[in-house]
Structures are given as structure tokens and as C-alpha cells.
Design a protein around this motif. Structure first.
Motif, PDB file in Angstrom:
ATOM      1  N   TYR A  62      43.279  32.036  40.348  1.00  0.00           N
ATOM      2  CA  TYR A  62      43.434  33.451  39.974  1.00  0.00           C
ATOM      3  C   TYR A  62      44.859  33.908  40.285  1.00  0.00           C
ATOM      4  CZ  TYR A  62      42.961  38.494  39.765  1.00  0.00           C
ATOM      5  OH  TYR A  62      43.151  39.827  39.444  1.00  0.00           O
TER       6      TYR A  62
ATOM      7  N   PHE B  78      35.027  43.997  39.169  1.00  0.00           N
ATOM      8  CA  PHE B  78      35.824  42.789  39.396  1.00  0.00           C
ATOM      9  C   PHE B  78      35.165  41.819  40.394  1.00  0.00           C
ATOM     10  CE2 PHE B  78      39.092  40.604  41.902  1.00  0.00           C
ATOM     11  CZ  PHE B  78      39.871  40.006  40.924  1.00  0.00           C
TER      12      PHE B  78
ATOM     13  N   GLY C 298      46.593  46.469  44.189  1.00  0.00           N
ATOM     14  CA  GLY C 298      45.842  45.788  45.251  1.00  0.00           C
ATOM     15  C   GLY C 298      44.354  45.963  44.978  1.00  0.00           C
ATOM     16  N   LEU C 299      43.551  46.078  46.021  1.00  0.00           N
ATOM     17  CA  LEU C 299      42.092  46.132  45.833  1.00  0.00           C
ATOM     18  C   LEU C 299      41.659  47.399  45.092  1.00  0.00           C
ATOM     19  CD1 LEU C 299      40.723  44.993  49.333  1.00  0.00           C
ATOM     20  CD2 LEU C 299      40.753  43.666  47.208  1.00  0.00           C
TER      21      LEU C 299
ATOM     22  N   SER D   4      48.782  41.957  39.481  1.00  0.00           N
ATOM     23  CA  SER D   4      47.988  42.106  40.712  1.00  0.00           C
ATOM     24  C   SER D   4      48.852  41.796  41.927  1.00  0.00           C
ATOM     25  CB  SER D   4      46.809  41.118  40.689  1.00  0.00           C
ATOM     26  OG  SER D   4      46.123  41.114  41.927  1.00  0.00           O
ATOM     27  N   ILE D   5      48.417  42.263  43.093  1.00  0.00           N
ATOM     28  CA  ILE D   5      48.992  41.756  44.345  1.00  0.00           C
ATOM     29  C   ILE D   5      48.847  40.223  44.362  1.00  0.00           C
ATOM     30  CG2 ILE D   5      46.802  42.163  45.600  1.00  0.00           C
ATOM     31  CD1 ILE D   5      50.323  42.301  47.163  1.00  0.00           C
ATOM     32  N   ALA D   6      47.824  39.722  43.663  1.00  0.00           N
ATOM     33  CA  ALA D   6      47.615  38.265  43.574  1.00  0.00           C
ATOM     34  C   ALA D   6      48.696  37.587  42.737  1.00  0.00           C
ATOM     35  CB  ALA D   6      46.233  37.969  42.990  1.00  0.00           C
TER      36      ALA D   6
ATOM     37  N   ARG E 262      33.601  38.151  40.098  1.00  0.00           N
ATOM     38  CA  ARG E 262      34.183  37.044  40.885  1.00  0.00           C
ATOM     39  C   ARG E 262      33.094  36.279  41.638  1.00  0.00           C
ATOM     40  NH1 ARG E 262      39.650  37.314  44.425  1.00  0.00           N
ATOM     41  NH2 ARG E 262      40.225  35.301  43.622  1.00  0.00           N
TER      42      ARG E 262
ATOM     43  N   TYR F  84      46.540  33.971  48.422  1.00  0.00           N
ATOM     44  CA  TYR F  84      45.659  34.034  49.600  1.00  0.00           C
ATOM     45  C   TYR F  84      44.633  32.906  49.523  1.00  0.00           C
ATOM     46  CZ  TYR F  84      43.133  36.682  46.016  1.00  0.00           C
ATOM     47  OH  TYR F  84      42.542  37.074  44.845  1.00  0.00           O
TER      48      TYR F  84
HETATM   49  C1  8X3 Z   1      42.565  41.663  42.341  1.00  0.00           C
HETATM   50  C2  8X3 Z   1      42.982  41.957  43.740  1.00  0.00           C
HETATM   51  O1  8X3 Z   1      43.331  40.918  46.041  1.00  0.00           O
HETATM   52  O2  8X3 Z   1      41.245  40.441  44.886  1.00  0.00           O
HETATM   53  O3  8X3 Z   1      43.626  41.174  41.593  1.00  0.00           O
HETATM   54  O4  8X3 Z   1      43.280  39.430  44.161  1.00  0.00           O
HETATM   55  S1  8X3 Z   1      42.707  40.601  44.743  1.00  0.00           S
END
Ligand code: 8X3
Ligand code: NDP
Length: 250
Positions: A149, A186, A180-181, A136-138, A190, A143
Motif C-alpha cells: 500500500y 477504508f 493521515g488517518l 497519503s501519509i503512506a 483493508r 510503516y
Molecule cells: C491511509 C492512511 O496511515 O492507514 O492512507 O496508511 S494509513
């Protein structure tokens, strides 16, 4: 014989779209997830040979038993698509919910490890295969509220690098695919079922879709034998980083 892809988390989102893409292109599919009825309805919709495995990736015995129990004609797994995963919560660390942390770490890190531990020996034996880990970008940036996560996805990034080194002598490719998104289930997961909060994530911007990531996965899986895409970051055009999202109302 047609190539075989095993997809974890095939019951929704990116995994389901990837199943559809590879089925349309003649692959045999091993589809896994916890929701058996969804696996069955997906398989019924696909014009492809499928094998369904119903297990929770957090259960190492169940994972190993599922792989040990593969019929001989399903043991030659060409591609492992390590996709099952989730985020739970967006609270600051100091207010974190331990059970949410454990769900994320157990699924995204330990689950990916259990599946990889069970499947990669089959690839090593054949000196052939491709592991695609959904990061992921994560896993590149952290952030606010992303704490655990993001840590799990940084771990996926590190595991992709480690697997690539360990599997190098066997000609096995390892790709870290970081989106990214992507609008899937998902954000509903979350935000623990809060559809309004989930919808707000994608409001006034065009997110990626499951099929967008499936297209990239298909490209990555079909490079020549001597070419590997090690790491690929796929973003919506409206998202420059974890922090920069262009919304049309702003
Ligand atoms: C899911 C994208 O930016 O919600 O990995 O983490 S984000
Ligand atoms: P979805 O919620 O739509 O799909 C998640 C899938 O993971 C489901 O098929 C679910 O199946 C499966 N899963 C979750 N927990 C388990 C478990 N314990 N055992 C087995 N399967 C499990 O989300 P996405 O498609 O968006 O997510 C797929 C991957 O992509 C995740 O790893 C996510 O972190 C990653 N990702 C998502 C992004 C996004 O913005 N959506 C961006 C970057 C990465 P079931 O519930 O039936 O078991």
C-alpha cells in the motif's frame, strides 16, 4: 457555466464528502464508482447537476469508453479528483497475498493512470484544468505491514510530480493531497470486513473525516489561477506521523 469536477470513488468516504462539498458550492459533478446504486442515491441527495459513470478504474477499456462517451456538455472537466483507491491487508511482505497486492497496484497506481490518461488530453486541449491526486501519509513514510500500500502511495506522489512537469506547458495544476488517518470505509476494506479491527484503528483518538478532506480539496481547488498547492499533508492533530498517534488511553 459552472465548473465541472470529476470524482473517482464517489460512492463512499472522501470521494462522497467531496461530491457533497462541491455540490453545495455550485459545481457540476461527474461521479464515478463501481456501486451504481450508491451513485444514484448520492446524486438524488445532491442539489447539483450530475453525470454518473459506472466503471472499475482497473479496466482501461471501460475507463476510456466512459470518457470517450461523455456528452459534449460534460467534456470540459475543470477538476479531476483522482481518489478511488484502497488498502488490502496488513501482513508482512514475506507472507503477502499476491491477489491483495494486485488489487492495490491495479487500483491505486494503474487505475489512477488510466483515468488520468483519458481525462488530461481534454484539459490539454483547453489549456486549463486541475488534477488533484489523493495520496497519503503512506506515500511519505512506510510503516510495518504497509509495504505494498505504501509503495502504491509513494507511486502516486511520484506521478503527481511527473504530471506536474508534463502538464506545465498547458497551465494545468497538479496537487498531491496526502491525508493521515481518515475514518471512512477504508479500514473495513483493508481488514476485509472485520469491523472490530477497523474500529480499533481510530479508537481513543480523533481521526480526520471525509468532510475535513473535502474542505481542504475545496481550498486547494479555489486558489487564484497563478497559485498552485503542489503538495499538502493533512493530519489529525492526534497524529504526528505514521508512527506517532496520541491515544487518550495511553
Ligand atoms: C491511509 C492512511 O496511515 O492507514 O492512507 O496508511 S494509513
Ligand atoms: P472508502 O473505502 O470509503 O472509499 C473508497 C472509494 O474508492 C469508494 O468510492 C470505492 O467505490 C472507490 N474504489 C475502490 N476501488 C475502485 C475501483 N476498482 N474502481 C472504481 N472505484 C473504486 O475509502 P477512502 O474514502 O478513505 O479512500 C479514498 C482514497 O483516500 C483512497 O485512494 C485512499 O487510499 C486514500 N486515503 C485514505 C485515507 C484514510 O485513512 N481513509 C488516508 C489517506 C489516503 P466503489 O467500491 O463503489 O467502486
Amino acid at each position: 457555466m459552472a465548473q465541472t469536477i470529476m470524482i473517482t470513488g464517489a460512492t463512499a468516504g472522501i470521494g462522497k464528502a467531496t461530491a457533497e462539498k462541491f455540490a453545495q458550492n455550485g459545481y457540476r459533478l461527474i461521479l464515478t464508482g463501481r456501486r451504481q446504486e450508491r451513485l444514484e442515491s448520492l446524486a438524488a441527495d445532491l442539489d447539483a447537476e450530475t453525470l454518473l459513470l459506472n466503471f472499475d478504474v482497473r479496466d482501461p477499456q471501460a475507463v476510456q469508453a466512459a470518457i470517450d462517451g461523455l456528452p459534449p456538455e460534460w467534456q470540459d472537466i475543470d477538476i479531476l479528483f483522482n481518489n478511488a483507491g484502497l488498502a488490502v491487508g496488513v501482513g508482512p511482505l514475506q507472507e503477502g497475498v499476491v491477489d491483495d497486492w494486485e488489487r492495490m497496484i491495479d487500483t491505486n497506481v494503474k487505475g489512477l493512470l488510466y483515468v488520468s490518461r483519458a481525462v488530461t488530453p481534454l484539459m490539454v486541449k483547453r489549456k486549463s484544468g486541475h488534477v488533484i491526486n489523493i495520496a497519503s501519509i503512506a506515500g511519505k513514510q512506510v510503516y510495518p505491514g504497509g509495504n505494498v500500500y505504501c509503495a502504491t502511495k509513494h507511486a502516486v506522489d511520484a506521478l503527481s510530480q511527473g504530471m506536474r512537469i508534463d502538464l506545465l506547458p498547458y497551465g494545468i495544476k497538479v496537487t498531491n493531497l496526502a491525508p493521515g488517518l481518515v475514518e471512512t470505509e477504508f479500514s473495513v476494506v483493508r481488514f476485509k470486513g472485520d469491523q472490530n479491527r477497523a474500529d480499533a484503528v481510530y479508537t481513543d483518538m480523533k481521526p480526520l473525516t471525509g468532510p475535513d478532506i473535502a474542505d481542504v480539496a475545496f481550498f486547494v481547488a479555489n486558489t487564484p489561477a497563478h497559485v498552485t498547492i503542489n503538495d499538502i499533508l493533512v493530519m489529525p492533530t492526534a497524529q504526528a506521523s505514521a508512527f506517532h498517534i496520541h491515544r487518550t488511553n495511553e
